[in-house]
Enzyme design. Structure first.
Site, PDB file in Angstrom:
ATOM      1  N   GLY A 289       0.786  -1.220   0.000  1.00  9.82           N
ATOM      2  CA  GLY A 289       0.000   0.000   0.000  1.00  9.82           C
ATOM      3  C   GLY A 289       0.818   1.269   0.000  1.00  9.82           C
ATOM      4  N   ASP A 290       2.157   1.151  -0.034  1.00  9.56           N
ATOM      5  CA  ASP A 290       3.020   2.328  -0.075  1.00  9.56           C
ATOM      6  C   ASP A 290       4.258   1.955  -0.882  1.00  9.56           C
ATOM      7  OD1 ASP A 290       4.252   4.846   0.484  1.00  9.56           O
ATOM      8  OD2 ASP A 290       3.166   4.963   2.371  1.00  9.56           O
ATOM      9  N   ASP A 291       5.330   2.749  -0.788  1.00  8.46           N
ATOM     10  CA  ASP A 291       6.514   2.505  -1.607  1.00  8.46           C
ATOM     11  C   ASP A 291       6.972   1.043  -1.503  1.00  8.46           C
ATOM     12  OD1 ASP A 291       6.434   5.235  -2.079  1.00  8.46           O
ATOM     13  OD2 ASP A 291       7.983   5.694  -0.596  1.00  8.46           O
TER      14      ASP A 291
END
Length: 448
Positions: A251-253
């Site tokens: 859900g992120d980098d």
């Protein structure tokens, strides 16, 4: 006659084999030797310590007892702790030096979900506070401090952080402290993580901080795209880190290189350096490969090679802001494929927040010597932006053989540039006047 007819066939065969030979050479390139997965002369099982893999019994005491035994036996060459097939519910625990945690096929380590049972630890000195909340932070599910020669591996076993309860606290703004990472090692050397699946981390998945000689290879790291801040691998103020041959969808980098936050990172002064990211395939609503934004201790000597980013926000993302201080330099991106991303390349001088109001506006970061070459993208909504800091432009930024196409094969939107100096050669769509082609036209490549 026979000889004459053979020559063209041989030439065609060599031409056909050349790409395969090149691919084989690229596939053989590895940095995993910086922290090999050592074989241990002694093997013990978690069942010897009363562990029960039925998904209901809580095995925290069993895991902590097993690690305590390994630590105090001090077997020459170390000890392997085997986790058989089953669902092993447990609270967090630390590992010890000269130890292997091996998850057999079908083994699932499952984190308990009651936040009241998670211990608190001090904030990282290079951050000055928890990343999300002031004060201390929750301890990681699996961790260690001051360790040497530690291996986490297996036969496609799983570590499940059961992060949804933590994500919901973040969404509802009921968090009391910064969420726990799934795996975090501090002040450690010789860390090897391979051949397992990580899923549903409460926060960042793998966080080596103040470490050296770290290998993450042949991993699958999974979290829903709407799970907040579930970065895949975040090397932080660490040296000689190798991330290879892995699939990351979070859900992120997917990968984010860091080195501390504003005045705390500047004071701690430990850079991230010697970072190699190779053959990583990733998908994220944010960045495939990121540097920053917390990079106040400096980031240097980074190689990103032969990676794929799809269904993501940014392909390559270098991010910092005034108040960070530090530097980002000597970064090489070579051979990256993009598909269905919002922006291909972003280098930004206005990204990221601050831990408190004590940062200095005079702490202006520098970005210098970034080479981005052999990048191909399709379904790229915007080619990207190269936007430095006023009165402190980003320097020696080079785009070489970067071809980014919109969904219909066209050029899409234009590049956005300001406060940046560098060069471009063989870029589509053509970037901007700040990147002069003349500096590289004669040499055929970037000269730095």
């Amino acid at each position: 006659m026979w000889r004459g007819s053979l020559v063209p066939a041989v030439v065609l065969l060599l031409c056909a084999l050349a790409p395969l030979q090149h691919a084989a050479a690229a596939a053989a390139a590895t940095c995993a030797g910086v922290a090999p997965a050592r074989r241990r002369p002694e093997v013990i099982s978690i069942t010897e310590f009363g562990g029960v893999g039925d998904g209901r019994a809580v095995n925290t005491r069993a895991f902590r007892a097993a690690v305590y035994t390994i630590q105090h036996r001090r077997r020459r060459g170390g000890t392997e702790l085997r986790v058989p097939a089953g669902r092993w519910l447990t609270g967090g625990f630390n590992l010890t030096s000269h130890m292997t945690l091996f998850l057999e096929r079908g083994a699932v380590l499952v984190a308990t979900r009651d936040a009241r049972g998670w211990p608190l630890v001090a904030p990282l000195p290079s951050y000055g506070r928890g990343r999300e909340m002031p004060g201390p932070r929750y301890a990681s599910f699996i961790g260690g401090d001051g360790l040497r020669d530690v291996v986490i591996t297996g036969d496609k076993g799983v570590i499940d952080g059961q992060g949804e309860v933590w994500w919901n606290m973040w969404r509802r703004r009921t968090l009391q402290h910064t969420r726990p990472n799934l795996i975090e090692f501090m002040h450690s050397t010789g860390i090897h993580i391979s051949n397992i699946i990580l899923k549903n981390s409460p926060f960042w998945n793998i966080h080596p901080v103040y470490c050296e000689n770290v290998v993450v290879t042949n991993m699958m790291i999974l979290a829903p795209h709407d799970s907040p801040n579930t970065d895949g691998v975040d090397p932080d103020s660490s040296t000689n880190v190798c991330i290879e041959d892995s699939y990351i969808s979070t859900g992120d980098d997917a990968v984010a290189i860091k080195s501390g936050w504003d005045e705390y990172g500047i004071a701690y002064g430990r850079p991230s350096s010697g970072i190699t990211i190779r053959r990583v395939r990733s998908s994220s609503p944010f960045s495939g490969i990121a540097i920053g934004s917390e990079a106040s201790g400096g980031v240097r000597d980074v190689l990103i090679q032969d990676c794929s980013v799809f269904d993501s926000g940014y392909g390559i993302h270098i991010k910092t802001t005034t108040g960070r201080g530090g530097y980002i330099r000597n970064v090489t991106v070579d051979g990256v494929r993009l598909a269905r991303v919002r922006s291909g390349v972003r280098i930004a001088g206005d990204a990221g927040d601050h831990p408190d109001g004590r940062f200095s506006s005079l702490a202006v970061p520098t970005v210098d010597g970034v080479r981005i070459r052999n990048v191909w993208g399709v379904g790229v909504r915007e080619p990207g932006s190269l936007e430095g800091i006023r009165n402190s432009p980003f320097t020696r930024i080079c785009l070489d053989n970067v071809k980014l196409f919109g969904g219909n094969g066209g050029g899409g939107a234009a590049w956005r540039c300001r406060d940046v100096q560098g060069a471009a050669l063989g870029v589509h769509p053509w970037p901007c006047a700040e990147l002069a082609a003349s500096a590289v036209a004669a040499a055929g490549s970037c000269g730095y």
